[in-house]
Write a protein that holds these residues in place. Structure first.
Motif, PDB file in Angstrom:
ATOM      1  N   UNK A  34       0.805  -1.227   0.000  1.00 14.45           N
ATOM      2  CA  UNK A  34       0.000   0.000   0.000  1.00 14.45           C
ATOM      3  C   UNK A  34       0.836   1.274   0.000  1.00 14.45           C
ATOM      4  N   UNK A  35       2.063   1.223   0.499  1.00 17.40           N
ATOM      5  CA  UNK A  35       2.836   2.459   0.597  1.00 17.40           C
ATOM      6  C   UNK A  35       4.110   2.451  -0.212  1.00 17.40           C
ATOM      7  N   UNK A  39       4.836   4.375  -3.846  1.00 15.35           N
ATOM      8  CA  UNK A  39       5.767   5.505  -3.867  1.00 15.35           C
ATOM      9  C   UNK A  39       6.755   5.344  -5.024  1.00 15.35           C
ATOM     10  N   UNK A 278       6.143  15.790  -2.793  1.00 12.94           N
ATOM     11  CA  UNK A 278       6.924  14.960  -1.885  1.00 12.94           C
ATOM     12  C   UNK A 278       8.221  15.676  -1.499  1.00 12.94           C
TER      13      UNK A 278
ATOM     14  N   UNK B  11       6.974   7.146   5.056  1.00 11.54           N
ATOM     15  CA  UNK B  11       5.935   6.122   4.997  1.00 11.54           C
ATOM     16  C   UNK B  11       4.589   6.713   5.384  1.00 11.54           C
ATOM     17  N   UNK B  13       3.658   9.722   5.163  1.00  7.71           N
ATOM     18  CA  UNK B  13       3.213  10.608   4.110  1.00  7.71           C
ATOM     19  C   UNK B  13       2.519   9.824   2.996  1.00  7.71           C
ATOM     20  N   UNK B  14       3.197   8.771   2.603  1.00  6.56           N
ATOM     21  CA  UNK B  14       2.625   7.929   1.555  1.00  6.56           C
ATOM     22  C   UNK B  14       1.285   7.393   1.980  1.00  6.56           C
ATOM     23  N   UNK B  15       1.238   6.978   3.223  1.00 10.76           N
ATOM     24  CA  UNK B  15       0.005   6.402   3.754  1.00 10.76           C
ATOM     25  C   UNK B  15      -1.131   7.399   3.656  1.00 10.76           C
TER      26      UNK B  15
END
Lengths: 299, 447
Positions: A34-35, A39, A278, B11, B13-15
């Protein structure tokens, strides 16, 4: 006779190792799928001209980035995201700190207040947006009706971002307050008693005892809120139509990312936007990480 | 330690980003009531296929995806007939227009489309090109119920690629002007006549505009191309896109002349842009703020359910320019996912929805006009309070809604420019030329 315990221990260590990983596995797999994978896939996509439905991506190098950094719309969205963050984070943190301090006192109906302030967190964002849309409506909205004015809250380019920030602050207040309340209740009462004996007033107590002691929590809230505020999307998405004259002065980077990736099916360019975000987020987080050494007090 | 912190932050942030996307999806699901879109649709689909193991016939439930809530009730009624006949159940799931395409694209990438769903000319090329839709060519040939010559050729062609047919036309839509009789009466203006010109239209709109009282003669939203300014462009002899889909017509002198006329309408007879975006065309009409708006025939279910509209509104054909009166038209269609687990049932439903009986009923129920030839009289008789004949009359001279492979991309830019023109920050002629340049870029990249 010497050997047996050693192999026994080794065996045990091995089984502990396996069990440890077995327990970690669900989380690790979840994180990877999921992450971590998304990314890297996003970064990969940002160097491609994406094909339909995720097929036939063509590598274009830094072309997307070169285009994005010259794209006025994206630069403006960058500015909007930063402005939004600068409005939402300080105001919501300051207000919720004050509220938490008040709610930590022994006042009547304390639980009632706490519940009311926390309520926006529980409400569905879509429902919240519907209500705010009506409140902010120029012609038929409650706010203008009370003020007796005709302010175009969400379609005047000069104030629409402020209106969005108001919603943001309103919705996050309760959550921040709960975090601060938890921190406040950790502060031992002895400090205040000692301070009172020394003749310190309430204000001095707050700035000299409370603030330093909950500074780790303030730091935590600041870091997470800055990240979240830079990613503002849902309120804008639900409040603003594509024909809104204030759209260009309100849309955030994530909003643009959504539009390019999911409406115009330009995943490559969309990914570029989100990678830029980001980078911005990283810069802010690193800065805060350095800054915290100056003001956060760990015991 | 520091590394660990920054890693975990990344992590997190991505979440939150991932959560952000997920959330908005969920909200939409809630907003459009129960089930929505491809993800839910496919769940329903897989559930059904588990129960029945994918075998044809009774008990199977098809997930059907559409974007117009107003049409749900009528279509469900027709599909209930289908269920009674075949034993195959059909469950309609509505997702509003903007989110429909987002979810459909996500479903297409993930291989989880609804079994049967609506397709539109804005997107059909991409879906066909990527093999997302079921090839119906052979099935249509074998069918004794479907004869493609019974539907308007232009609409059939929208869903054709390299000689293969991927969808069957569902409806046809034209444009006409809705007006508020009470506001005409109050201003002492005669109701519009069928032979009115765009100049008459302008004059009437000006008479009905009272900026002090904040009531206006007309509204056309900057994103209302199909029911709005596209019609004016073709009346004036201009065009939006060339027939070979290679060049934009937005810098054609006649197009610019037409759009300058539209600009005059915007400046002299329409409410300020913020009022339009906050309340939408139908909102302004229904609140008595605006006296006229050109609207597509698909709006009928929305207005006939509103007491104020039934009491005060009527419909007239679009104005003409030197006798030329074009209606932009379009037709959506029924199509199936290429990878559906129930191709036979999905085809049966599409076939049924394309039959004369089903199309006749669609028109009778006043859902929309139907694509099948000579069924639209039933639409006119479906509701007697409005002059629905206007929509039928508009069928005499029609131009298919301008499209190309990446319609969405250039339409997005188009609307962005129109929004600034409406908002007064861009000159109409400049905007048209800028649109032409951007459109030509997009079109060049298509091939």
């Amino acid at each position: 006779m010497q050997r047996k315990p050693i192999s026994y221990r080794r065996q045990r260590r091995r089984s502990e190792f396996l069990w440890g990983w077995a327990f970690l596995l669900p989380t690790v797999v979840g994180l990877i799928i999921l992450n971590i994978y998304p990314i890297f896939y996003t970064i990969y996509l940002s160097f491609h001209k994406s094909g339909d439905f995720g097929r036939n991506n063509i590598f274009v190098g830094f072309q997307n980035y070169a285009k994005a950094l010259k794209d006025m719309q994206i630069l403006k969205a960058m500015r909007n995201s930063l402005l939004y963050m600068l409005m939402e984070v300080p105001i919501s943190v300051a207000l919720s700190l004050v509220l938490a301090a008040l709610m930590n006192q022994k006042i009547r109906f304390r639980t009632v207040y706490r519940t009311i302030i926390f309520l926006p967190m529980v409400a569905a964002p879509a429902a919240v947006a519907m209500v705010w849309r009506w409140l902010f409506n120029t012609e038929f909205g409650l706010i203008n009706h009370i003020l007796g004015k005709k302010i175009s809250w969400i379609s005047d380019p000069k104030i629409s971002l402020v209106s969005i920030a108001i919603i943001g602050i309103w919705s996050i207040l309760g959550y921040n307050m709960i975090l601060f309340l938890a921190a406040l209740q950790e502060v031992p009462n002895d400090y205040y008693e000692a301070a009172e004996l020394d003749g310190a007033g309430k204000a001095v107590q707050f700035f000299r005892i409370t603030l330093p002691l909950i500074s780790p929590m303030i730091y935590f809230v600041l870091v997470t809120r800055v990240i979240a505020a830079l990613q503002v999307f849902d309120t804008i998405y639900m409040m603003m139509d594509r024909t809104n004259p204030a759209l260009q002065d309100t849309q955030s980077l994530v909003f643009l990312f959504y539009r390019y990736s999911f409406v115009e099916n330009n995943r490559g360019y969309g990914s570029t936007i989100v990678v830029l975000l980001l980078l911005i987020t990283l810069i802010f987080t690193v800065l805060q990480n350095y800054g915290q050494k100056k003001w956060v007090i760990y015991d | 330690m520091k590394k660990l912190i920054s890693l975990s932050l990344i992590a997190a942030m991505g979440l939150s980003l991932a959560a952000c996307g997920g959330n908005s999806g969920n909200n939409e699901t809630k907003k459009t009531s129960e089930a929505a879109g491809s993800s839910v649709a496919s769940e329903a689909g897989s559930e059904a296929s588990e129960k029945k193991g994918g075998e044809a016939g009774s008990g199977t439930t098809l997930a059907v995806g559409i974007w117009d809530e107003n049409q749900r009730a009528g279509l469900q009624e027709i599909m209930d007939d289908f269920t009674a006949e075949s034993g195959i159940k059909a469950e309609i799931q509505v997702v509003d227009w903007a989110n429909y395409w987002t979810q459909l694209a996500a479903g297409a990438s993930g291989g989880e489309l609804p079994d049967v769903f609506w397709m539109h000319s804005n997107e059909s090329q991409r879906y066909m090109d990527n093999g997302m839709l079921m090839d119906l060519t052979d099935r249509i040939e074998k069918s004794d119920k479907i004869d493609l010559s019974k539907y308007p050729e232009d609409i059939v062609k929208l869903y054709q690629l390299e000689g293969k047919q991927y969808a069957i036309p569902k409806d046809i839509d034209t444009i006409a002007v809705w007006y508020n009789k009470a506001m005409f009466d109050a201003a002492g203006v005669e109701y519009p006549k069928p032979d009115w010109t765009w100049d008459d239209f302008y004059e009437i709109a000006v008479k009905l505009t009272d900026k002090e009282k904040e009531t206006y003669g007309l509204v056309i939203a900057p994103d209302n191309n199909q029911a709005g300014y596209y019609n004016v462009i073709y009346d004036y002899g201009g065009y939006v896109i060339s027939d070979d889909k290679k060049t934009s017509g937005m810098d054609d002198p006649k197009t610019i002349e037409a759009m300058k006329f539209v600009d005059k309408l915007v400046k002299d007879t329409m409410p300020p842009l913020q009022l339009i975006t906050e309340n939408k065309e139908d909102g302004l009409l229904l609140n008595g703020k605006v006296a006229m708006a050109p609207q597509g025939s698909w709006m009928l279910p929305a207005y006939k359910g509103n007491d104020f509209a039934v009491e005060n509104f009527d419909i007239q054909v679009l104005p003409n320019y030197n006798g030329k009166r074009v209606s932009i038209y379009n037709g959506i269609s029924w199509t199936a996912a290429a990878n559906t687990t129930k191709p036979e049932e999905a085809w049966q439903l599409i076939e049924y929805m394309g039959t004369k009986e089903a199309q006749q009923k669609q028109a009778e129920l006043g859902v929309t006009m139907s694509a099948y030839e000579n069924t639209s009289d039933a639409f006119v008789n479906s509701f007697d309070k409005f002059n629905l004949n206007a929509y039928l009359d508009m069928m005499n001279d029609m131009v298919i809604r301008p499209y190309s492979r990446d319609t969405v991309t250039w339409e997005g830019k188009f609307i962005e420019h129109m929004t600034s023109v409406w908002g007064g920050t861009e000159e109409m002629e400049e905007a048209c030329k800028a649109i032409a340049a951007e459109m030509n870029d997009t079109l060049a990249a298509e091939n």
